[in-house]
Design a protein around this motif. Structure first.
Motif, PDB file in Angstrom:
ATOM      1  N   LEU A  46      11.931  12.540 -14.090  1.00 14.28           N
ATOM      2  CA  LEU A  46      13.239  12.174 -14.666  1.00 14.28           C
ATOM      3  C   LEU A  46      14.289  13.247 -14.381  1.00 14.28           C
ATOM      4  O   LEU A  46      15.444  12.934 -14.083  1.00 14.28           O
ATOM      5  CB  LEU A  46      13.117  11.961 -16.170  1.00 14.28           C
ATOM      6  N   ALA A  47      13.889  14.502 -14.485  1.00 13.85           N
ATOM      7  CA  ALA A  47      14.822  15.597 -14.208  1.00 13.85           C
ATOM      8  C   ALA A  47      15.216  15.611 -12.739  1.00 13.85           C
ATOM      9  O   ALA A  47      16.383  15.834 -12.400  1.00 13.85           O
ATOM     10  CB  ALA A  47      14.210  16.927 -14.617  1.00 13.85           C
ATOM     11  N   ALA A  48      14.256  15.364 -11.856  1.00  8.94           N
ATOM     12  CA  ALA A  48      14.556  15.315 -10.416  1.00  8.94           C
ATOM     13  C   ALA A  48      15.520  14.170 -10.115  1.00  8.94           C
ATOM     14  O   ALA A  48      16.454  14.328  -9.328  1.00  8.94           O
ATOM     15  CB  ALA A  48      13.274  15.169  -9.615  1.00  8.94           C
ATOM     16  N   ALA A  49      15.304  13.027 -10.750  1.00  7.61           N
ATOM     17  CA  ALA A  49      16.211  11.887 -10.557  1.00  7.61           C
ATOM     18  C   ALA A  49      17.609  12.206 -11.092  1.00  7.61           C
ATOM     19  O   ALA A  49      18.617  11.826 -10.478  1.00  7.61           O
ATOM     20  CB  ALA A  49      15.651  10.645 -11.238  1.00  7.61           C
ATOM     21  N   ALA A  50      17.674  12.916 -12.210  1.00  8.41           N
ATOM     22  CA  ALA A  50      18.979  13.289 -12.773  1.00  8.41           C
ATOM     23  C   ALA A  50      19.722  14.228 -11.826  1.00  8.41           C
ATOM     24  O   ALA A  50      20.933  14.080 -11.613  1.00  8.41           O
ATOM     25  CB  ALA A  50      18.797  13.944 -14.141  1.00  8.41           C
ATOM     26  N   LYS A  51      19.004  15.183 -11.235  1.00 10.65           N
ATOM     27  CA  LYS A  51      19.638  16.077 -10.262  1.00 10.65           C
ATOM     28  C   LYS A  51      20.121  15.290  -9.043  1.00 10.65           C
ATOM     29  O   LYS A  51      21.220  15.538  -8.537  1.00 10.65           O
ATOM     30  CB  LYS A  51      18.655  17.164  -9.816  1.00 10.65           C
ATOM     31  N   SER A  52      19.310  14.354  -8.598  1.00  8.36           N
ATOM     32  CA  SER A  52      19.686  13.539  -7.445  1.00  8.36           C
ATOM     33  C   SER A  52      20.908  12.669  -7.761  1.00  8.36           C
ATOM     34  O   SER A  52      21.825  12.550  -6.943  1.00  8.36           O
ATOM     35  CB  SER A  52      18.498  12.659  -7.037  1.00  8.36           C
ATOM     36  N   ASP A  53      20.921  12.080  -8.950  1.00 13.03           N
ATOM     37  CA  ASP A  53      22.076  11.270  -9.368  1.00 13.03           C
ATOM     38  C   ASP A  53      23.346  12.116  -9.441  1.00 13.03           C
ATOM     39  O   ASP A  53      24.434  11.666  -9.056  1.00 13.03           O
ATOM     40  CB  ASP A  53      21.821  10.630 -10.734  1.00 13.03           C
ATOM     41  N   ALA A  54      23.215  13.345  -9.933  1.00 15.00           N
ATOM     42  CA  ALA A  54      24.375  14.241 -10.013  1.00 15.00           C
ATOM     43  C   ALA A  54      24.892  14.561  -8.619  1.00 15.00           C
ATOM     44  O   ALA A  54      26.112  14.574  -8.388  1.00 15.00           O
ATOM     45  CB  ALA A  54      24.006  15.520 -10.763  1.00 15.00           C
ATOM     46  N   GLN A  55      23.974  14.801  -7.678  1.00 15.93           N
ATOM     47  CA  GLN A  55      24.381  15.058  -6.280  1.00 15.93           C
ATOM     48  C   GLN A  55      25.128  13.857  -5.704  1.00 15.93           C
ATOM     49  O   GLN A  55      26.157  14.017  -5.050  1.00 15.93           O
ATOM     50  CB  GLN A  55      23.143  15.341  -5.419  1.00 15.93           C
ATOM     51  N   LEU A  56      24.590  12.664  -5.942  1.00 15.92           N
ATOM     52  CA  LEU A  56      25.236  11.451  -5.446  1.00 15.92           C
ATOM     53  C   LEU A  56      26.627  11.304  -6.055  1.00 15.92           C
ATOM     54  O   LEU A  56      27.599  11.007  -5.345  1.00 15.92           O
ATOM     55  CB  LEU A  56      24.379  10.221  -5.774  1.00 15.92           C
ATOM     56  N   ALA A  57      26.740  11.513  -7.339  1.00 17.80           N
ATOM     57  CA  ALA A  57      28.035  11.373  -8.014  1.00 17.80           C
ATOM     58  C   ALA A  57      29.048  12.400  -7.499  1.00 17.80           C
ATOM     59  O   ALA A  57      30.228  12.073  -7.311  1.00 17.80           O
ATOM     60  CB  ALA A  57      27.854  11.511  -9.523  1.00 17.80           C
ATOM     61  N   LYS A  58      28.602  13.625  -7.232  1.00 16.44           N
ATOM     62  CA  LYS A  58      29.502  14.635  -6.673  1.00 16.44           C
ATOM     63  C   LYS A  58      29.986  14.223  -5.286  1.00 16.44           C
ATOM     64  O   LYS A  58      31.170  14.378  -4.959  1.00 16.44           O
ATOM     65  CB  LYS A  58      28.802  15.994  -6.592  1.00 16.44           C
ATOM     66  N   ALA A  59      29.079  13.698  -4.478  1.00 17.86           N
ATOM     67  CA  ALA A  59      29.458  13.245  -3.132  1.00 17.86           C
ATOM     68  C   ALA A  59      30.457  12.098  -3.215  1.00 17.86           C
ATOM     69  O   ALA A  59      31.435  12.051  -2.448  1.00 17.86           O
ATOM     70  CB  ALA A  59      28.220  12.822  -2.353  1.00 17.86           C
ATOM     71  N   ILE A  60      30.250  11.194  -4.151  1.00 18.46           N
ATOM     72  CA  ILE A  60      31.169  10.061  -4.325  1.00 18.46           C
ATOM     73  C   ILE A  60      32.531  10.549  -4.819  1.00 18.46           C
ATOM     74  O   ILE A  60      33.578  10.077  -4.351  1.00 18.46           O
ATOM     75  CB  ILE A  60      30.558   9.014  -5.282  1.00 18.46           C
ATOM     76  N   ALA A  61      32.537  11.503  -5.739  1.00 17.80           N
ATOM     77  CA  ALA A  61      33.803  12.050  -6.252  1.00 17.80           C
ATOM     78  C   ALA A  61      34.614  12.691  -5.135  1.00 17.80           C
ATOM     79  O   ALA A  61      35.845  12.573  -5.108  1.00 17.80           O
ATOM     80  CB  ALA A  61      33.528  13.060  -7.355  1.00 17.80           C
ATOM     81  N   GLN A  62      33.944  13.341  -4.190  1.00 19.06           N
ATOM     82  CA  GLN A  62      34.653  13.976  -3.081  1.00 19.06           C
ATOM     83  C   GLN A  62      35.119  12.959  -2.042  1.00 19.06           C
ATOM     84  O   GLN A  62      36.174  13.135  -1.436  1.00 19.06           O
ATOM     85  CB  GLN A  62      33.754  15.017  -2.414  1.00 19.06           C
ATOM     86  N   ALA A  63      34.348  11.896  -1.842  1.00 20.86           N
ATOM     87  CA  ALA A  63      34.668  10.934  -0.783  1.00 20.86           C
ATOM     88  C   ALA A  63      35.652   9.853  -1.215  1.00 20.86           C
ATOM     89  O   ALA A  63      36.362   9.303  -0.376  1.00 20.86           O
ATOM     90  CB  ALA A  63      33.386  10.276  -0.278  1.00 20.86           C
ATOM     91  N   HIS A  64      35.701   9.539  -2.502  1.00 19.78           N
ATOM     92  CA  HIS A  64      36.544   8.432  -2.981  1.00 19.78           C
ATOM     93  C   HIS A  64      37.443   8.935  -4.109  1.00 19.78           C
ATOM     94  O   HIS A  64      37.006   9.062  -5.257  1.00 19.78           O
ATOM     95  CB  HIS A  64      35.675   7.268  -3.469  1.00 19.78           C
ATOM     96  N   SER A  65      38.706   9.171  -3.792  1.00 16.52           N
ATOM     97  CA  SER A  65      39.629   9.738  -4.787  1.00 16.52           C
ATOM     98  C   SER A  65      39.808   8.826  -5.999  1.00 16.52           C
ATOM     99  O   SER A  65      40.005   9.305  -7.112  1.00 16.52           O
ATOM    100  CB  SER A  65      40.969  10.052  -4.142  1.00 16.52           C
ATOM    101  N   GLY A  66      39.713   7.514  -5.805  1.00 12.46           N
ATOM    102  CA  GLY A  66      39.858   6.577  -6.925  1.00 12.46           C
ATOM    103  C   GLY A  66      38.700   6.649  -7.905  1.00 12.46           C
ATOM    104  O   GLY A  66      38.834   6.240  -9.057  1.00 12.46           O
ATOM    105  N   LEU A  67      37.590   7.149  -7.470  1.00 15.72           N
ATOM    106  CA  LEU A  67      36.403   7.265  -8.328  1.00 15.72           C
ATOM    107  C   LEU A  67      36.137   8.707  -8.758  1.00 15.72           C
ATOM    108  O   LEU A  67      35.135   8.971  -9.430  1.00 15.72           O
ATOM    109  CB  LEU A  67      35.163   6.735  -7.593  1.00 15.72           C
ATOM    110  N   ALA A  68      37.009   9.614  -8.364  1.00 14.51           N
ATOM    111  CA  ALA A  68      36.752  11.045  -8.570  1.00 14.51           C
ATOM    112  C   ALA A  68      36.523  11.390 -10.034  1.00 14.51           C
ATOM    113  O   ALA A  68      35.561  12.109 -10.358  1.00 14.51           O
ATOM    114  CB  ALA A  68      37.898  11.874  -8.002  1.00 14.51           C
ATOM    115  N   ASP A  69      37.376  10.904 -10.936  1.00 16.27           N
ATOM    116  CA  ASP A  69      37.223  11.249 -12.352  1.00 16.27           C
ATOM    117  C   ASP A  69      35.932  10.684 -12.938  1.00 16.27           C
ATOM    118  O   ASP A  69      35.166  11.401 -13.588  1.00 16.27           O
ATOM    119  CB  ASP A  69      38.420  10.748 -13.167  1.00 16.27           C
TER     120      ASP A  69
END
Length: 163
Positions: A46-69
């Motif tokens: 579960l912790a590994a999945a949470a870290k992976s989800d956080a990485q994905l969300a950070k990548a999305i925040a950087q790539a899509h300004s409308g979803l950044a917040d």
């Protein structure tokens, strides 16, 4: 003088009874000291999945300004989940500070190309995390059940924020 029946018996009746009484104790001691491998802590996954989800969300925040917040908030919360779960894993199974972390860092993630696909990817990740945490609650110790329930509820809330 001893009776003939006692003279033939190497072990007396009391000795046999003591032997039978000691068998369960010996069995318990040998099973407690067995070197059978323990199952891995389910909170590590579960912790590994949470870290992976956080990485994905950070990548999305950087790539899509409308979803950044929104993606930034998902990244922050899932990072908190990973830290809390890892602390619990380390509390139950203390590790040597020289050892590597109990939950490895995930590989870098790339954001999906479209905002719609990115939102769906985050929603799917949160749904999976919520389901996995909720499945572990019934068999968990009280403190862990509370932690897992909080993670599941938080993932459900984040999914609602994504729309």
């Amino acid at each position: 003088m001893e009776s003939p029946s006692r003279a033939r018996s190497v072990l007396g009746r009391r000795s046999v009874l003591r032997l039978f009484a000691a068998v369960p104790v010996a069995a318990a001691l040998t099973s407690a000291c067995s070197s059978a491998p323990e199952e891995p802590d389910p909170l590590v996954a579960l912790a590994a999945a949470a870290k992976s989800d956080a990485q994905l969300a950070k990548a999305i925040a950087q790539a899509h300004s409308g979803l950044a917040d929104t993606a930034g908030e998902v990244a922050a919360v899932r990072s908190e989940h990973a830290a809390a779960l890892e602390r619990e894993v380390d509390r139950v199974n203390p590790r040597d500070p020289e050892d590597p972390p109990s939950v490895p860092e995930p590989a870098p993630q790339q954001a999906p190309s479209s905002a719609g696909t990115a939102t769906k990817a985050l929603r799917d990740a949160l749904t999976g995390a919520q389901d996995r945490a909720a499945q572990l609650v019934p068999g968990a110790e009280p403190y862990r059940a509370g932690l897992l329930g909080s993670v599941a509820a938080s993932c459900a809330s984040l999914r609602e924020v994504l729309g």
